[in-house]
Design a protein around this motif. Structure first.
Motif, PDB file in Angstrom:
ATOM      1  N   TYR A 204      -6.755 -21.506 -32.213  1.00  0.00           N
ATOM      2  CA  TYR A 204      -7.131 -22.770 -31.592  1.00  0.00           C
ATOM      3  C   TYR A 204      -5.967 -23.732 -31.458  1.00  0.00           C
ATOM      4  CZ  TYR A 204     -11.805 -20.989 -32.448  1.00  0.00           C
ATOM      5  OH  TYR A 204     -12.923 -20.203 -32.455  1.00  0.00           O
ATOM      6  N   THR A 205      -6.101 -24.675 -30.552  1.00  0.00           N
ATOM      7  CA  THR A 205      -5.141 -25.765 -30.420  1.00  0.00           C
ATOM      8  C   THR A 205      -5.538 -26.900 -31.356  1.00  0.00           C
ATOM      9  OG1 THR A 205      -6.379 -26.900 -28.685  1.00  0.00           O
ATOM     10  CG2 THR A 205      -4.844 -25.163 -27.984  1.00  0.00           C
ATOM     11  N   ASP A 207      -6.350 -29.787 -30.466  1.00  0.00           N
ATOM     12  CA  ASP A 207      -7.498 -30.474 -29.871  1.00  0.00           C
ATOM     13  C   ASP A 207      -8.809 -29.754 -30.152  1.00  0.00           C
ATOM     14  OD1 ASP A 207      -5.894 -32.448 -28.791  1.00  0.00           O
ATOM     15  OD2 ASP A 207      -5.658 -31.415 -26.870  1.00  0.00           O
ATOM     16  N   GLU A 208      -8.741 -28.458 -30.426  1.00  0.00           N
ATOM     17  CA  GLU A 208      -9.945 -27.644 -30.619  1.00  0.00           C
ATOM     18  C   GLU A 208     -10.338 -27.462 -32.077  1.00  0.00           C
ATOM     19  OE1 GLU A 208      -9.198 -24.661 -26.777  1.00  0.00           O
ATOM     20  OE2 GLU A 208      -8.358 -24.186 -28.755  1.00  0.00           O
ATOM     21  N   ILE A 209      -9.374 -27.527 -32.992  1.00  0.00           N
ATOM     22  CA  ILE A 209      -9.594 -27.043 -34.352  1.00  0.00           C
ATOM     23  C   ILE A 209     -10.611 -27.868 -35.136  1.00  0.00           C
ATOM     24  CG2 ILE A 209      -7.683 -28.338 -35.396  1.00  0.00           C
ATOM     25  CD1 ILE A 209      -8.716 -24.692 -36.202  1.00  0.00           C
ATOM     26  N   ALA A 211     -13.389 -29.122 -34.291  1.00  0.00           N
ATOM     27  CA  ALA A 211     -14.756 -28.677 -34.009  1.00  0.00           C
ATOM     28  C   ALA A 211     -15.030 -27.276 -34.536  1.00  0.00           C
ATOM     29  CB  ALA A 211     -15.013 -28.710 -32.499  1.00  0.00           C
ATOM     30  N   LYS A 212     -13.990 -26.596 -35.054  1.00  0.00           N
ATOM     31  CA  LYS A 212     -14.126 -25.214 -35.526  1.00  0.00           C
ATOM     32  C   LYS A 212     -13.962 -25.115 -37.038  1.00  0.00           C
ATOM     33  CE  LYS A 212     -14.126 -24.119 -31.101  1.00  0.00           C
ATOM     34  NZ  LYS A 212     -15.368 -23.747 -30.377  1.00  0.00           N
ATOM     35  N   THR A 219      -4.283 -23.063 -36.196  1.00  0.00           N
ATOM     36  CA  THR A 219      -3.504 -23.451 -35.027  1.00  0.00           C
ATOM     37  C   THR A 219      -2.063 -22.985 -35.230  1.00  0.00           C
ATOM     38  OG1 THR A 219      -2.705 -25.566 -35.885  1.00  0.00           O
ATOM     39  CG2 THR A 219      -4.917 -25.534 -34.884  1.00  0.00           C
ATOM     40  N   ALA A 241      -7.489 -17.033 -28.432  1.00  0.00           N
ATOM     41  CA  ALA A 241      -8.896 -17.304 -28.114  1.00  0.00           C
ATOM     42  C   ALA A 241      -9.242 -16.708 -26.748  1.00  0.00           C
ATOM     43  CB  ALA A 241      -9.148 -18.808 -28.100  1.00  0.00           C
ATOM     44  N   GLU A 243     -11.023 -17.773 -24.426  1.00  0.00           N
ATOM     45  CA  GLU A 243     -11.037 -18.768 -23.349  1.00  0.00           C
ATOM     46  C   GLU A 243      -9.629 -19.231 -22.949  1.00  0.00           C
ATOM     47  OE1 GLU A 243     -12.202 -20.939 -27.222  1.00  0.00           O
ATOM     48  OE2 GLU A 243     -12.566 -18.998 -26.256  1.00  0.00           O
ATOM     49  N   HIS A 244      -8.609 -18.776 -23.673  1.00  0.00           N
ATOM     50  CA  HIS A 244      -7.234 -19.142 -23.341  1.00  0.00           C
ATOM     51  C   HIS A 244      -6.650 -18.095 -22.395  1.00  0.00           C
ATOM     52  CE1 HIS A 244      -6.724 -21.672 -27.304  1.00  0.00           C
ATOM     53  NE2 HIS A 244      -7.516 -22.246 -26.405  1.00  0.00           N
ATOM     54  N   THR A 248      -2.943 -20.831 -19.770  1.00  0.00           N
ATOM     55  CA  THR A 248      -3.113 -21.629 -20.993  1.00  0.00           C
ATOM     56  C   THR A 248      -2.176 -21.144 -22.081  1.00  0.00           C
ATOM     57  OG1 THR A 248      -5.431 -22.043 -20.442  1.00  0.00           O
ATOM     58  CG2 THR A 248      -4.762 -22.411 -22.724  1.00  0.00           C
TER      59      THR A 248
END
Length: 274
Positions: A204-205, A207-209, A211-212, A219, A241, A243-244, A248
């Protein structure tokens, strides 16, 4: 100097994601081929294992290998039923897992995975000699001239990290690990100290971590803090990920390289020579 190479066959986390948007980095789940002289070590058995198996058979030699699993979540073992060398009697394998004891045994887990109604055939269909070896993360495994140190990672259900040392060179494989945001785990720093290459979970980035939290991933900044503290030579982003997509990943890698020049990202079929 004896050959020490790493080849990526699967670099993606969670679920395979084939398609035009992931062609450059790859869409298969974790599988890495490690060659230490004549010894073959396979790290994880995700969907990338299938193509590795076909390539090994095409070489025409009897196969003797150790398969080191970080854990048995599907993305890390989904390739095992489709690993063609398992179905030929001349090959020998040792299949290792360090996170299952005392509640589970690796052979029983394989039997569950390959049974109705989930799968049409069982492990008794395998014809190769397969030795299922459970151990406790933290133990050291000696494979001839290769030393494998292990460590427990922070992941739901547990996972095992590995450091492989051979002929004065080393690679550490630390995927499916939830990094601590503010400090370093002293045991992980000790394991990776002065390693030539560290392959790390950077799912994850930043910005994402948030929420995880609790999902058991990290990261690139988490991993890079570890690499800097341990004096690691080359840091490698891994477990991308789904979705990356490729664009990305290009952006993530560029950002990481701006902080730590020489950083690389795992790509299917890429070969690293230590």
């Amino acid at each position: 100097m004896s050959e020490f190479t790493i080849r990526f066959w699967g670099v993606r986390g969670s679920i395979p994601c084939p398609g035009p948007a992931t062609q450059r980095y790859g869409g298969n789940t974790p599988c890495i081929e490690v060659r230490c002289g004549d010894r073959l070590i396979i790290l994880d058995a995700g969907t990338g294992l299938r193509e590795l198996g076909n390539t090994l058979l095409a070489q025409g030699d009897d196969i003797d290998a150790d398969i080191l699993l970080t854990h048995c979540h599907y993305d890390h073992v989904a390739g095992l039923p489709f690993f063609a060398p398992f179905y030929q009697p001349q090959h020998r394998f040792r299949l290792w897992a360090g996170n299952l004891l005392p509640d589970f045994r690796l052979k029983a887990v394989m039997q569950m995975m390959m049974s109705e109604p989930l799968f049409p055939i069982g492990i008794e269909t395998f014809q190769a000699v397969i030795d299922y070896r459970d151990f406790t993360a933290g133990q050291t495994i000696v494979l001839g001239e290769v030393t494998v140190r292990t460590i427990a990672l922070r992941h739901p259900g547990g996972a095992t990290g590995y450091r492989i040392d051979y002929a004065g060179r080393s690679v550490a494989y630390l995927t499916d690990n939830e990094g601590r945001r503010e400090d370093h785990d002293a045991a992980l720093v000790a394991l990776t100290r002065d390693a030539d290459l560290v392959i790390y979970d950077t799912t994850y980035t930043e910005d994402e971590i948030d929420a995880k939290k609790g999902w058991g991933h990290s990261t690139w900044r988490d991993g890079m803090r570890l690499a800097d503290a341990a004096g690691v030579k080359t840091f490698c982003l891994f477990h991308h990920a789904p979705e990356h997509d490729d664009d990305t990943m290009d952006a993530i890698l560029a950002e990481a390289r701006a902080v730590r020049p020489g950083t690389i990202a795992a790509m299917e079929q890429a070969v690293i020579r230590l």
